[in-house]
Scaffold this motif. Sequence first.
Motif, PDB file in Angstrom:
ATOM      1  N   VAL A  15       1.159  -1.298  -0.248  1.00 43.49           N
ATOM      2  CA  VAL A  15      -0.101  -0.063  -0.217  1.00 43.49           C
ATOM      3  C   VAL A  15       1.265   1.287   0.151  1.00 43.49           C
ATOM      4  N   LYS A  16       0.831   1.782  -0.845  1.00 41.03           N
ATOM      5  CA  LYS A  16       1.128   3.291  -0.583  1.00 41.03           C
ATOM      6  C   LYS A  16       0.791   4.323   0.147  1.00 41.03           C
ATOM      7  N   ILE A  17       1.616   5.217   0.917  1.00 44.86           N
ATOM      8  CA  ILE A  17       1.034   5.733   2.388  1.00 44.86           C
ATOM      9  C   ILE A  17       0.932   6.575   2.357  1.00 44.86           C
ATOM     10  N   ARG A  18      -0.376   7.083   1.814  1.00 37.80           N
ATOM     11  CA  ARG A  18      -0.829   8.916   2.687  1.00 37.80           C
ATOM     12  C   ARG A  18      -1.143   9.154   3.568  1.00 37.80           C
ATOM     13  N   VAL A  19      -0.190  10.412   3.909  1.00 40.35           N
ATOM     14  CA  VAL A  19      -1.104  10.883   5.480  1.00 40.35           C
ATOM     15  C   VAL A  19      -2.110  12.607   5.123  1.00 40.35           C
ATOM     16  N   LYS A  20      -2.191  12.274   6.228  1.00 43.65           N
ATOM     17  CA  LYS A  20      -4.098  12.646   6.413  1.00 43.65           C
ATOM     18  C   LYS A  20      -3.272  14.483   6.341  1.00 43.65           C
ATOM     19  N   PRO A  21      -4.113  14.939   5.682  1.00 34.56           N
ATOM     20  CA  PRO A  21      -4.001  16.712   4.835  1.00 34.56           C
ATOM     21  C   PRO A  21      -3.955  17.566   6.496  1.00 34.56           C
ATOM     22  N   ASP A  22      -4.397  17.515   7.503  1.00 35.12           N
ATOM     23  CA  ASP A  22      -4.256  18.082   8.212  1.00 35.12           C
ATOM     24  C   ASP A  22      -2.998  17.544   9.299  1.00 35.12           C
ATOM     25  N   GLY A  23      -2.034  16.554   8.808  1.00 31.26           N
ATOM     26  CA  GLY A  23      -0.687  16.608   9.065  1.00 31.26           C
ATOM     27  C   GLY A  23      -1.121  15.305  10.942  1.00 31.26           C
ATOM     28  N   THR A  24      -1.552  14.865  10.854  1.00 26.61           N
ATOM     29  CA  THR A  24      -1.969  14.507  12.103  1.00 26.61           C
ATOM     30  C   THR A  24      -1.379  13.415  12.373  1.00 26.61           C
TER      31      THR A  24
END
Length: 249
Positions: A15-24
């Motif tokens: 899986v390609k990791i995605r960071v939450k838009p708010d950076g949490t």
Amino acid sequence: MKILVCVKRVVDYNVKIRVKPDGTGVDLTNVKMSMNPFDEIAVEEAIRQKEKGGVEEIVAVSIGPAQAQETLRTALAMGADRGVLVKAEGVVEPLAVAKILKGVVEAEAPDLVILGKQAIDDDCNQTGQMLAGLLGWSQGTFASRLELADGRADVTREVDGGLQTVELKLPAIVTTDLRLNEPRYASLPNIMKAKKKPLEEKSPADYGVDIAPRLEVLKTVEPEKRKAGIRVGSVDELIGKLKTEAGVL
């Protein structure tokens, strides 16, 4: 002999990791989860040692949310005899994991604990060493070969200079490296049998462990995207750019 093998539920390595838009943190919405690859190697090694004879029982233990039952069922389908799930929500730091595992070890009294050298989600590479320190047991880390005989474990481990073989007196802790073995696939009959194998649920409080985080994550960001390379016309131009622009020569 009893072997305790530790498994962790992590984001699947494909899986390609995605960071939450708010950076949490990392976005786990609809993300495929699976057993940590190094822990798969640990389970496989425990099964192989049982197949050689001398091992009566393999107990798989996981610390995590209720969904970690799936990870334990995978270990049971591969060949573990029973499972223990210590239910804990949120991030459980390596020291807390090691303290919980210490409690499990004291309750189960295994002769050998096998776990992956690190988890691919945090890459801490700390739990095995911390567990050995808490128990006062000998340890063989980064194992690429394991032989059990006469109350001892001969562990060939990968070090910077090559390979090192250590002799450990049981009980002991072993952490697995990639070259130890290749994990098997669970067959459909074994997957069905795994549903009937015993799986016990516990909580950190049962072992007197406080799992409150000691660290605070301030922000999570994706790594910078790699810049496009350039084509040079000659070796001299390449050396010049390495000297003047990259500053590596």
